[in-house]
Design a protein around this motif. Structure first.
Motif, PDB file in Angstrom:
ATOM      1  N   ILE A 202       0.817  -1.216   0.000  1.00 24.33           N
ATOM      2  CA  ILE A 202       0.000   0.000   0.000  1.00 24.33           C
ATOM      3  C   ILE A 202       0.853   1.270   0.000  1.00 24.33           C
ATOM      4  O   ILE A 202       0.347   2.361  -0.183  1.00 24.33           O
ATOM      5  CB  ILE A 202      -1.016   0.025   1.168  1.00 24.33           C
ATOM      6  N   TYR A 203       2.162   1.104   0.162  1.00 23.80           N
ATOM      7  CA  TYR A 203       3.014   2.291   0.243  1.00 23.80           C
ATOM      8  C   TYR A 203       3.439   2.778  -1.149  1.00 23.80           C
ATOM      9  O   TYR A 203       3.333   2.059  -2.139  1.00 23.80           O
ATOM     10  CB  TYR A 203       4.274   1.966   1.065  1.00 23.80           C
ATOM     11  N   CYS A 204       3.934   4.008  -1.161  1.00 23.82           N
ATOM     12  CA  CYS A 204       4.457   4.621  -2.392  1.00 23.82           C
ATOM     13  C   CYS A 204       5.955   4.348  -2.446  1.00 23.82           C
ATOM     14  O   CYS A 204       6.652   4.514  -1.448  1.00 23.82           O
ATOM     15  CB  CYS A 204       4.170   6.116  -2.333  1.00 23.82           C
ATOM     16  N   SER A 205       6.467   3.928  -3.588  1.00 27.57           N
ATOM     17  CA  SER A 205       7.900   3.613  -3.699  1.00 27.57           C
ATOM     18  C   SER A 205       8.764   4.858  -3.884  1.00 27.57           C
ATOM     19  O   SER A 205       9.980   4.773  -3.891  1.00 27.57           O
ATOM     20  CB  SER A 205       8.153   2.630  -4.835  1.00 27.57           C
ATOM     21  N   LYS A 206       8.123   5.985  -4.076  1.00 24.93           N
ATOM     22  CA  LYS A 206       8.778   7.284  -3.976  1.00 24.93           C
ATOM     23  C   LYS A 206       9.732   7.661  -5.109  1.00 24.93           C
ATOM     24  O   LYS A 206       9.963   8.835  -5.340  1.00 24.93           O
ATOM     25  CB  LYS A 206       9.551   7.359  -2.641  1.00 24.93           C
ATOM     26  N   LEU A 207      10.307   6.689  -5.774  1.00 29.01           N
ATOM     27  CA  LEU A 207      11.305   7.018  -6.793  1.00 29.01           C
ATOM     28  C   LEU A 207      10.790   6.834  -8.213  1.00 29.01           C
ATOM     29  O   LEU A 207      11.424   7.267  -9.169  1.00 29.01           O
ATOM     30  CB  LEU A 207      12.547   6.122  -6.657  1.00 29.01           C
ATOM     31  N   CYS A 208       9.647   6.182  -8.363  1.00 28.76           N
ATOM     32  CA  CYS A 208       9.254   5.781  -9.711  1.00 28.76           C
ATOM     33  C   CYS A 208       8.627   6.915 -10.511  1.00 28.76           C
ATOM     34  O   CYS A 208       8.720   6.912 -11.736  1.00 28.76           O
ATOM     35  CB  CYS A 208       8.359   4.551  -9.683  1.00 28.76           C
ATOM     36  N   CYS A 209       8.024   7.921  -9.862  1.00 26.37           N
ATOM     37  CA  CYS A 209       7.502   9.062 -10.620  1.00 26.37           C
ATOM     38  C   CYS A 209       8.654   9.806 -11.289  1.00 26.37           C
ATOM     39  O   CYS A 209       8.609  10.105 -12.480  1.00 26.37           O
ATOM     40  CB  CYS A 209       6.726  10.022  -9.714  1.00 26.37           C
ATOM     41  N   ILE A 210       9.686  10.093 -10.530  1.00 25.04           N
ATOM     42  CA  ILE A 210      10.822  10.827 -11.099  1.00 25.04           C
ATOM     43  C   ILE A 210      11.587   9.941 -12.099  1.00 25.04           C
ATOM     44  O   ILE A 210      12.097  10.429 -13.106  1.00 25.04           O
ATOM     45  CB  ILE A 210      11.739  11.411  -9.992  1.00 25.04           C
ATOM     46  N   THR A 211      11.606   8.628 -11.850  1.00 23.14           N
ATOM     47  CA  THR A 211      12.226   7.723 -12.819  1.00 23.14           C
ATOM     48  C   THR A 211      11.459   7.762 -14.134  1.00 23.14           C
ATOM     49  O   THR A 211      12.051   7.795 -15.220  1.00 23.14           O
ATOM     50  CB  THR A 211      12.265   6.282 -12.263  1.00 23.14           C
ATOM     51  N   ALA A 212      10.125   7.789 -14.034  1.00 24.48           N
ATOM     52  CA  ALA A 212       9.292   7.851 -15.235  1.00 24.48           C
ATOM     53  C   ALA A 212       9.603   9.110 -16.034  1.00 24.48           C
ATOM     54  O   ALA A 212       9.788   9.068 -17.255  1.00 24.48           O
ATOM     55  CB  ALA A 212       7.810   7.828 -14.850  1.00 24.48           C
ATOM     56  N   VAL A 213       9.702  10.232 -15.347  1.00 19.29           N
ATOM     57  CA  VAL A 213       9.979  11.507 -16.022  1.00 19.29           C
ATOM     58  C   VAL A 213      11.366  11.469 -16.668  1.00 19.29           C
ATOM     59  O   VAL A 213      11.549  11.855 -17.825  1.00 19.29           O
ATOM     60  CB  VAL A 213       9.852  12.681 -15.018  1.00 19.29           C
ATOM     61  N   LYS A 214      12.330  10.954 -15.923  1.00 17.65           N
ATOM     62  CA  LYS A 214      13.698  10.867 -16.442  1.00 17.65           C
ATOM     63  C   LYS A 214      13.752   9.971 -17.676  1.00 17.65           C
ATOM     64  O   LYS A 214      14.321  10.316 -18.705  1.00 17.65           O
ATOM     65  CB  LYS A 214      14.630  10.311 -15.357  1.00 17.65           C
ATOM     66  N   GLN A 215      13.101   8.791 -17.560  1.00 15.70           N
ATOM     67  CA  GLN A 215      13.151   7.850 -18.683  1.00 15.70           C
ATOM     68  C   GLN A 215      12.386   8.381 -19.882  1.00 15.70           C
ATOM     69  O   GLN A 215      12.773   8.152 -21.027  1.00 15.70           O
ATOM     70  CB  GLN A 215      12.624   6.480 -18.243  1.00 15.70           C
ATOM     71  N   ALA A 216      11.295   9.106 -19.632  1.00 10.20           N
ATOM     72  CA  ALA A 216      10.523   9.692 -20.734  1.00 10.20           C
ATOM     73  C   ALA A 216      11.401  10.647 -21.536  1.00 10.20           C
ATOM     74  O   ALA A 216      11.430  10.619 -22.771  1.00 10.20           O
ATOM     75  CB  ALA A 216       9.300  10.426 -20.186  1.00 10.20           C
ATOM     76  N   MET A 217      12.163  11.471 -20.838  1.00 11.67           N
ATOM     77  CA  MET A 217      13.028  12.431 -21.524  1.00 11.67           C
ATOM     78  C   MET A 217      14.131  11.704 -22.292  1.00 11.67           C
ATOM     79  O   MET A 217      14.459  12.066 -23.419  1.00 11.67           O
ATOM     80  CB  MET A 217      13.646  13.395 -20.506  1.00 11.67           C
ATOM     81  N   GLU A 218      14.679  10.671 -21.674  1.00 12.97           N
ATOM     82  CA  GLU A 218      15.746   9.928 -22.349  1.00 12.97           C
ATOM     83  C   GLU A 218      15.225   9.188 -23.578  1.00 12.97           C
ATOM     84  O   GLU A 218      15.928   9.069 -24.580  1.00 12.97           O
ATOM     85  CB  GLU A 218      16.414   8.953 -21.370  1.00 12.97           C
ATOM     86  N   LEU A 219      13.983   8.713 -23.484  1.00 12.94           N
ATOM     87  CA  LEU A 219      13.385   8.071 -24.667  1.00 12.94           C
ATOM     88  C   LEU A 219      13.337   9.065 -25.818  1.00 12.94           C
ATOM     89  O   LEU A 219      13.657   8.737 -26.966  1.00 12.94           O
ATOM     90  CB  LEU A 219      11.971   7.567 -24.341  1.00 12.94           C
ATOM     91  N   LYS A 220      12.936  10.295 -25.495  1.00 13.28           N
ATOM     92  CA  LYS A 220      12.860  11.328 -26.540  1.00 13.28           C
ATOM     93  C   LYS A 220      14.244  11.660 -27.098  1.00 13.28           C
ATOM     94  O   LYS A 220      14.382  12.024 -28.264  1.00 13.28           O
ATOM     95  CB  LYS A 220      12.213  12.597 -25.977  1.00 13.28           C
ATOM     96  N   GLU A 221      15.255  11.563 -26.257  1.00 14.31           N
ATOM     97  CA  GLU A 221      16.603  11.828 -26.761  1.00 14.31           C
ATOM     98  C   GLU A 221      17.046  10.756 -27.756  1.00 14.31           C
ATOM     99  O   GLU A 221      17.711  11.043 -28.733  1.00 14.31           O
ATOM    100  CB  GLU A 221      17.595  11.932 -25.594  1.00 14.31           C
ATOM    101  N   HIS A 222      16.611   9.531 -27.486  1.00 21.06           N
ATOM    102  CA  HIS A 222      16.948   8.437 -28.408  1.00 21.06           C
ATOM    103  C   HIS A 222      16.069   8.453 -29.647  1.00 21.06           C
ATOM    104  O   HIS A 222      16.520   8.123 -30.739  1.00 21.06           O
ATOM    105  CB  HIS A 222      16.790   7.083 -27.705  1.00 21.06           C
ATOM    106  N   LEU A 223      14.793   8.780 -29.450  1.00 24.00           N
ATOM    107  CA  LEU A 223      13.811   8.682 -30.529  1.00 24.00           C
ATOM    108  C   LEU A 223      13.079  10.020 -30.612  1.00 24.00           C
ATOM    109  O   LEU A 223      12.017  10.182 -30.017  1.00 24.00           O
ATOM    110  CB  LEU A 223      12.794   7.573 -30.225  1.00 24.00           C
ATOM    111  N   SER A 224      13.665  10.965 -31.321  1.00 26.73           N
ATOM    112  CA  SER A 224      13.125  12.325 -31.260  1.00 26.73           C
ATOM    113  C   SER A 224      11.707  12.436 -31.828  1.00 26.73           C
ATOM    114  O   SER A 224      10.957  13.333 -31.473  1.00 26.73           O
ATOM    115  CB  SER A 224      14.071  13.300 -31.953  1.00 26.73           C
ATOM    116  N   ASP A 225      11.327  11.506 -32.711  1.00 24.95           N
ATOM    117  CA  ASP A 225       9.978  11.576 -33.294  1.00 24.95           C
ATOM    118  C   ASP A 225       8.925  10.857 -32.461  1.00 24.95           C
ATOM    119  O   ASP A 225       7.734  10.962 -32.736  1.00 24.95           O
ATOM    120  CB  ASP A 225       9.966  10.946 -34.700  1.00 24.95           C
TER     121      ASP A 225
END
Ligand code: SF4
Ligand code: SF4
Ligand code: SF4
Lengths: 343, 114
Positions: free
Chosen positions: A171-194
């Motif tokens: 039931i707890y929040c893992s605390k790191l996965c929201c920021i991981t999602a944001v970080k990975q989203a940006m990195e995905l765009k760096e790899h795949l700009s379209d």
């Protein structure tokens, strides 16, 4: 300088830091790690949030920390038994070693939630449903590909997989996965700009240093899209496109979206190794199954056993900054305890 | 002189103080898990009815909590009581019981009316 023998259980970020700090203060440290090398989860991670630095910079620092004559690193080692009497611990390893110690630091860390347990999200069932950890491996290899070799054009990121979910007992929040999602989203765009990237979230928990700034950057510079709703299930169309089902709660209508790739933000759980330690030694755990420290505010390194201390994410989800701080605090507690014992 | 200020169309505003929240109170008392909803929409995403007709269990719950009961009264009848919603809810909300209680409250106002 102080003297004393300390066993540190777990050679991840927390264990390495605490071992380094103790060795520099004069203690003799046995650092026990179950894997074939120290380093923990961060070894498998390519870049770290919030600044996306290469994780190697931190692992190099940690390697320097444990490069000390007072430290014996025992890899491929697990603990079979542990006893305490007359202020001395006897730690027996599975491979037949017996170590005595004046203090023990438990730094057994966390395990990543096994995403196949959340069956409705299709991990292990559909191709191209991957986890945040799998994506880091792709980043490290420098190529983001679908199983058929094509480049994904539309990618969905699912928050809270195995966290904040009574159905899997966490039931707890893992605390790191929201920021991981944001970080990975940006990195995905760096790899795949379209590519178009969509994050499916229940709440954006951006409570760490520079998290909110990173979130904003992801919108402003990378055009990441955010949709508020808990994904109920993932399916597949006949032409092998993934399809996600969610309610767009801010619009108030169900939403369907076809995607090429789905990345599941796997949460953090008490490690199996930690659970074993709790059993072997009667250590208290909380409702979230992580170790329960003696006091939430001023005793977060102390346990219910004399001379046994906790370091890092075996007590709660923590990022690397917090883990290193917590490990240093654990070292300070051990030193304080050994000083008192000397007198 | 033209008067400016807080003259907002009545129907747009949730008149929180005036709205009758007795149905919600009735549900809170009889099904405490009603308080646990975090408005994630998991239930509505999977809902058999909501995928075809305008019906969202998540929305109905928040409307009841705000006392916007008129919007719920007829709508709630669209639920087919299949129970799929309770299989996905991450907060363990007893959704079916909430629907049953709301229906009962609407049929028998004396149960909750103040
Ligand atoms: S940090 Fe975000 S994704 Fe992770 S459990 Fe908490 S709310 Fe969910
Ligand atoms: S029980 Fe009602 S609200 Fe729940 S999924 Fe079925 S139709 Fe929808
Ligand atoms: S799934 Fe549960 S928590 Fe989410 S909106 Fe529905 S009732 Fe609320």
């Amino acid at each position: 300088m102080i003297t004393g023998n300390v066993v540190v259980v777990g050679g991840g970020v927390a264990g390495m830091e605490v071992a380094g700090q103790l060795a520099r203060s004069g203690c003799m440290v046995s650092l026990i790690e179950k894997e074939s090398s120290a380093g923990g989860h961060i070894k498998e991670w390519h870049h770290l949030f919030p600044d996306r630095r290469n994780s190697m910079e931190v692992t190099d620092y940690l390697a320097r920390q444990i490069n000390h004559d007072n430290i014996t690193l025992l890899t491929g080692t697990t603990i079979a038994r542990m006893g305490y009497g007359k202020k001395v611990f006897t730690v027996d390893t599975e491979n037949g070693k017996s170590i005595s110690a004046d203090a023990v630091v438990v730094a057994t860390g966390f395990d990543l939630f096994r995403s196949e347990r959340k069956e409705e999200y299709g991990y292990g069932i559909y191709d191209n449903v991957i986890t945040s950890a799998d994506l880091e491996v792709m980043f490290r290899n420098g190529e983001i590909k679908l199983t058929d070799g094509r480049r994904p054009e539309k990618i969905g990121i699912v928050h809270c997989v195995g966290s904040r979910d009574e159905k899997v007992g966490n039931i707890y929040c893992s605390k790191l996965c929201c920021i991981t999602a944001v970080k990975q989203a940006m990195e995905l765009k760096e790899h795949l700009s379209d590519a178009r990237v969509y994050c499916f979230y229940m709440d954006m928990r951006m409570g760490g240093a520079l998290y909110e700034e990173t979130y904003r950057e992801s919108q402003e510079k990378y055009g990441i899209n955010f949709i508020r709703g808990k994904v109920s299930e993932v399916g597949e169309t006949i032409d092998h496109k993934l399809i996600i089902k969610v309610e767009d709660t801010l619009v108030g209508r169900p939403l369907r979206m076809e995607l090429d790739m789905i990345v599941l933000m796997a949460g953090m759980e008490m490690s199996k190794g930690g659970e074993q330690m709790a059993q072997i030694f009667g250590l208290k755990t909380g409702e979230n199954r992580f170790f329960a420290a003696a006091d939430h505010h001023y005793g977060s390194n102390e346990s219910n056993v004399e001379a046994l201390f906790f370091a890092g994410s075996c007590t709660a989800p923590m990022n690397i900054t917090e883990t290193i701080s917590h490990a240093r605090a654990a070292a300070a507690e051990v030193i304080c305890y050994l000083r008192k014992a000397e007198r | 002189m033209e008067k400016f200020g807080f003259k907002i169309s009545k129907t747009r505003v949730i008149d929180f103080d005036q709205n009758d929240k007795s149905v919600a109170e009735f549900i809170y008392t009889n099904e405490p898990s009603f308080r646990l909803c975090i408005e994630c929409g998991g239930c509505s995403a999977t809902c058999t009815a909501g995928n075809f007709i305008p019906f969202s269990l998540r929305e109905l719950q928040i409307l009841l909590k705000r006392g916007e009961t008129e919007k719920v009264k007829d709508n709630i009848e669209k639920c087919m009581l299949c129970g799929k919603c309770s299989l996905v809810c991450p907060r363990g909300v007893n959704t079916r019981n909430i629907i049953e209680l709301a229906k009962r409250a609407f049929k028998t106002p004396e149960l909750h009316a103040v």
